[in-house]
Design a protein around this motif. Sequence first.
Motif, PDB file in Angstrom:
ATOM      1  N   LEU A  98      39.360  40.489  45.135  1.00  0.00           N
ATOM      2  CA  LEU A  98      38.490  41.540  44.613  1.00  0.00           C
ATOM      3  C   LEU A  98      38.174  41.335  43.128  1.00  0.00           C
ATOM      4  O   LEU A  98      37.094  41.683  42.646  1.00  0.00           O
ATOM      5  CB  LEU A  98      39.147  42.912  44.808  1.00  0.00           C
ATOM      6  N   LEU A  99      39.137  40.740  42.416  1.00  0.00           N
ATOM      7  CA  LEU A  99      38.996  40.617  40.965  1.00  0.00           C
ATOM      8  C   LEU A  99      38.260  39.363  40.509  1.00  0.00           C
ATOM      9  O   LEU A  99      37.446  39.407  39.586  1.00  0.00           O
ATOM     10  CB  LEU A  99      40.385  40.631  40.310  1.00  0.00           C
ATOM     11  N   ASP A 100      38.565  38.210  41.144  1.00  0.00           N
ATOM     12  CA  ASP A 100      38.113  36.925  40.616  1.00  0.00           C
ATOM     13  C   ASP A 100      36.611  36.829  40.420  1.00  0.00           C
ATOM     14  O   ASP A 100      36.133  36.370  39.372  1.00  0.00           O
ATOM     15  CB  ASP A 100      38.582  35.789  41.523  1.00  0.00           C
ATOM     16  N   SER A 101      35.851  37.212  41.431  1.00  0.00           N
ATOM     17  CA  SER A 101      34.398  37.081  41.357  1.00  0.00           C
ATOM     18  C   SER A 101      33.815  37.933  40.240  1.00  0.00           C
ATOM     19  O   SER A 101      32.955  37.476  39.474  1.00  0.00           O
ATOM     20  CB  SER A 101      33.767  37.464  42.698  1.00  0.00           C
ATOM     21  N   LYS A 102      34.295  39.159  40.156  1.00  0.00           N
ATOM     22  CA  LYS A 102      33.809  40.074  39.113  1.00  0.00           C
ATOM     23  C   LYS A 102      34.142  39.540  37.728  1.00  0.00           C
ATOM     24  O   LYS A 102      33.298  39.553  36.815  1.00  0.00           O
ATOM     25  CB  LYS A 102      34.450  41.453  39.315  1.00  0.00           C
ATOM     26  N   ILE A 103      35.378  39.059  37.567  1.00  0.00           N
ATOM     27  CA  ILE A 103      35.816  38.528  36.282  1.00  0.00           C
ATOM     28  C   ILE A 103      34.983  37.310  35.890  1.00  0.00           C
ATOM     29  O   ILE A 103      34.549  37.171  34.744  1.00  0.00           O
ATOM     30  CB  ILE A 103      37.316  38.177  36.333  1.00  0.00           C
ATOM     31  N   ALA A 104      34.753  36.399  36.855  1.00  0.00           N
ATOM     32  CA  ALA A 104      33.978  35.184  36.582  1.00  0.00           C
ATOM     33  C   ALA A 104      32.548  35.528  36.164  1.00  0.00           C
ATOM     34  O   ALA A 104      32.000  34.938  35.221  1.00  0.00           O
ATOM     35  CB  ALA A 104      33.972  34.273  37.801  1.00  0.00           C
ATOM     36  N   ALA A 105      31.940  36.473  36.862  1.00  0.00           N
ATOM     37  CA  ALA A 105      30.568  36.874  36.538  1.00  0.00           C
ATOM     38  C   ALA A 105      30.487  37.482  35.140  1.00  0.00           C
ATOM     39  O   ALA A 105      29.574  37.177  34.361  1.00  0.00           O
ATOM     40  CB  ALA A 105      30.055  37.858  37.584  1.00  0.00           C
ATOM     41  N   LYS A 106      31.452  38.339  34.815  1.00  0.00           N
ATOM     42  CA  LYS A 106      31.458  38.966  33.483  1.00  0.00           C
ATOM     43  C   LYS A 106      31.741  37.932  32.393  1.00  0.00           C
ATOM     44  O   LYS A 106      31.197  38.021  31.293  1.00  0.00           O
ATOM     45  CB  LYS A 106      32.494  40.096  33.437  1.00  0.00           C
ATOM     46  N   ILE A 161      45.260  43.633  34.494  1.00  0.00           N
ATOM     47  CA  ILE A 161      45.565  43.704  35.928  1.00  0.00           C
ATOM     48  C   ILE A 161      45.687  42.299  36.495  1.00  0.00           C
ATOM     49  O   ILE A 161      46.603  41.994  37.266  1.00  0.00           O
ATOM     50  CB  ILE A 161      44.471  44.497  36.677  1.00  0.00           C
ATOM     51  N   TYR A 162      44.773  41.435  36.084  1.00  0.00           N
ATOM     52  CA  TYR A 162      44.784  40.054  36.584  1.00  0.00           C
ATOM     53  C   TYR A 162      46.034  39.319  36.112  1.00  0.00           C
ATOM     54  O   TYR A 162      46.623  38.528  36.842  1.00  0.00           O
ATOM     55  CB  TYR A 162      43.526  39.325  36.123  1.00  0.00           C
ATOM     56  N   LYS A 163      46.443  39.592  34.883  1.00  0.00           N
ATOM     57  CA  LYS A 163      47.628  38.941  34.329  1.00  0.00           C
ATOM     58  C   LYS A 163      48.872  39.276  35.160  1.00  0.00           C
ATOM     59  O   LYS A 163      49.711  38.410  35.413  1.00  0.00           O
ATOM     60  CB  LYS A 163      47.841  39.398  32.884  1.00  0.00           C
ATOM     61  N   TYR A 207      30.015  34.054  40.190  1.00  0.00           N
ATOM     62  CA  TYR A 207      30.541  35.013  41.177  1.00  0.00           C
ATOM     63  C   TYR A 207      30.783  34.320  42.517  1.00  0.00           C
ATOM     64  O   TYR A 207      31.846  34.457  43.134  1.00  0.00           O
ATOM     65  CB  TYR A 207      29.549  36.163  41.331  1.00  0.00           C
ATOM     66  N   ILE A 208      29.778  33.580  42.980  1.00  0.00           N
ATOM     67  CA  ILE A 208      29.856  32.915  44.292  1.00  0.00           C
ATOM     68  C   ILE A 208      30.938  31.841  44.303  1.00  0.00           C
ATOM     69  O   ILE A 208      31.734  31.748  45.248  1.00  0.00           O
ATOM     70  CB  ILE A 208      28.485  32.299  44.653  1.00  0.00           C
ATOM     71  N   ILE A 209      30.996  31.029  43.256  1.00  0.00           N
ATOM     72  CA  ILE A 209      31.978  29.946  43.202  1.00  0.00           C
ATOM     73  C   ILE A 209      33.396  30.500  43.141  1.00  0.00           C
ATOM     74  O   ILE A 209      34.298  29.997  43.823  1.00  0.00           O
ATOM     75  CB  ILE A 209      31.709  29.026  41.991  1.00  0.00           C
ATOM     76  N   ALA A 210      33.605  31.535  42.339  1.00  0.00           N
ATOM     77  CA  ALA A 210      34.935  32.139  42.235  1.00  0.00           C
ATOM     78  C   ALA A 210      35.404  32.652  43.598  1.00  0.00           C
ATOM     79  O   ALA A 210      36.586  32.503  43.950  1.00  0.00           O
ATOM     80  CB  ALA A 210      34.925  33.260  41.208  1.00  0.00           C
ATOM     81  N   GLN A 211      34.493  33.239  44.360  1.00  0.00           N
ATOM     82  CA  GLN A 211      34.857  33.740  45.682  1.00  0.00           C
ATOM     83  C   GLN A 211      35.228  32.576  46.615  1.00  0.00           C
ATOM     84  O   GLN A 211      36.163  32.685  47.408  1.00  0.00           O
ATOM     85  CB  GLN A 211      33.716  34.549  46.289  1.00  0.00           C
ATOM     86  N   LYS A 212      34.517  31.481  46.511  1.00  0.00           N
ATOM     87  CA  LYS A 212      34.831  30.300  47.346  1.00  0.00           C
ATOM     88  C   LYS A 212      36.215  29.756  46.997  1.00  0.00           C
ATOM     89  O   LYS A 212      36.953  29.321  47.881  1.00  0.00           O
ATOM     90  CB  LYS A 212      33.778  29.217  47.123  1.00  0.00           C
ATOM     91  N   ILE A 213      36.565  29.784  45.719  1.00  0.00           N
ATOM     92  CA  ILE A 213      37.879  29.310  45.304  1.00  0.00           C
ATOM     93  C   ILE A 213      38.980  30.161  45.917  1.00  0.00           C
ATOM     94  O   ILE A 213      39.956  29.649  46.463  1.00  0.00           O
ATOM     95  CB  ILE A 213      37.991  29.287  43.762  1.00  0.00           C
ATOM     96  N   VAL A 214      38.818  31.484  45.839  1.00  0.00           N
ATOM     97  CA  VAL A 214      39.825  32.389  46.427  1.00  0.00           C
ATOM     98  C   VAL A 214      39.920  32.187  47.937  1.00  0.00           C
ATOM     99  O   VAL A 214      41.013  32.170  48.508  1.00  0.00           O
ATOM    100  CB  VAL A 214      39.487  33.866  46.106  1.00  0.00           C
ATOM    101  N   ASP A 215      38.763  32.003  48.574  1.00  0.00           N
ATOM    102  CA  ASP A 215      38.744  31.822  50.038  1.00  0.00           C
ATOM    103  C   ASP A 215      39.073  30.382  50.459  1.00  0.00           C
ATOM    104  O   ASP A 215      39.071  30.062  51.646  1.00  0.00           O
ATOM    105  CB  ASP A 215      37.365  32.200  50.587  1.00  0.00           C
TER     106      ASP A 215
END
Length: 218
Positions: A98-106, A161-163, A207-215
Amino acid sequence: MQIQRKTLAQEVAERLIEGISNDEYTIGEKLPIESELMKIYGVGRSSIREAIKILSIKGILNVQQGVGTFVVAKNAQESLESQMNKAEIQDVQEVRSLLDSKIAAKAAMNRNEEDLKNIKKYLDLRTQYAEENLSTECYQADINFHLAIAEACGNKLLKEIYKVATKHILNSFEIRHHNNTDSFKISQKIHTDLYQSIENGNAEKAYIIAQKIVDQIY
């Protein structure tokens, strides 16, 4: 082991909790203003502010800028770190998802040159340690890479939170990968792509790449 003395702020925080428990201050009630609290507890402004900060972090008080400080709970809420310590790794992974994509985009929108240097440094270390099969160093470099992105996102709460989550992610690496770095070599390209999308300020792609990494879609 040396006994740690309580600070004035900690003593005030404890007395406030006692007052809340005894219904001197009820849930929903606004606390007296700072100057009144200073008289009540016989301490300076900085001690009052620190005590309120302590209880805000614990979820007992809620500070509304320009309005006042309100009692919102009688008991300290269980800390996020404590909850994650008890959580299943799948739950922690879901939080990361839930966090990674949002964090990467920001991060793509808010990063500065110093942020980019920091992210790139850990990306390079990740490559180096993966190639040398230095598992512990590689796992930590991966964590630091993602933490550097969180640092660049511009949202302190998201970063904190991520930390907390990364401590558990590191444990999962050690369990899943058995001191092996092969999967980190395979995923190095997509991590490089993530860095480049952040460098280029492309929030959607990050956003898209971060989600692929998590998945784990490499």
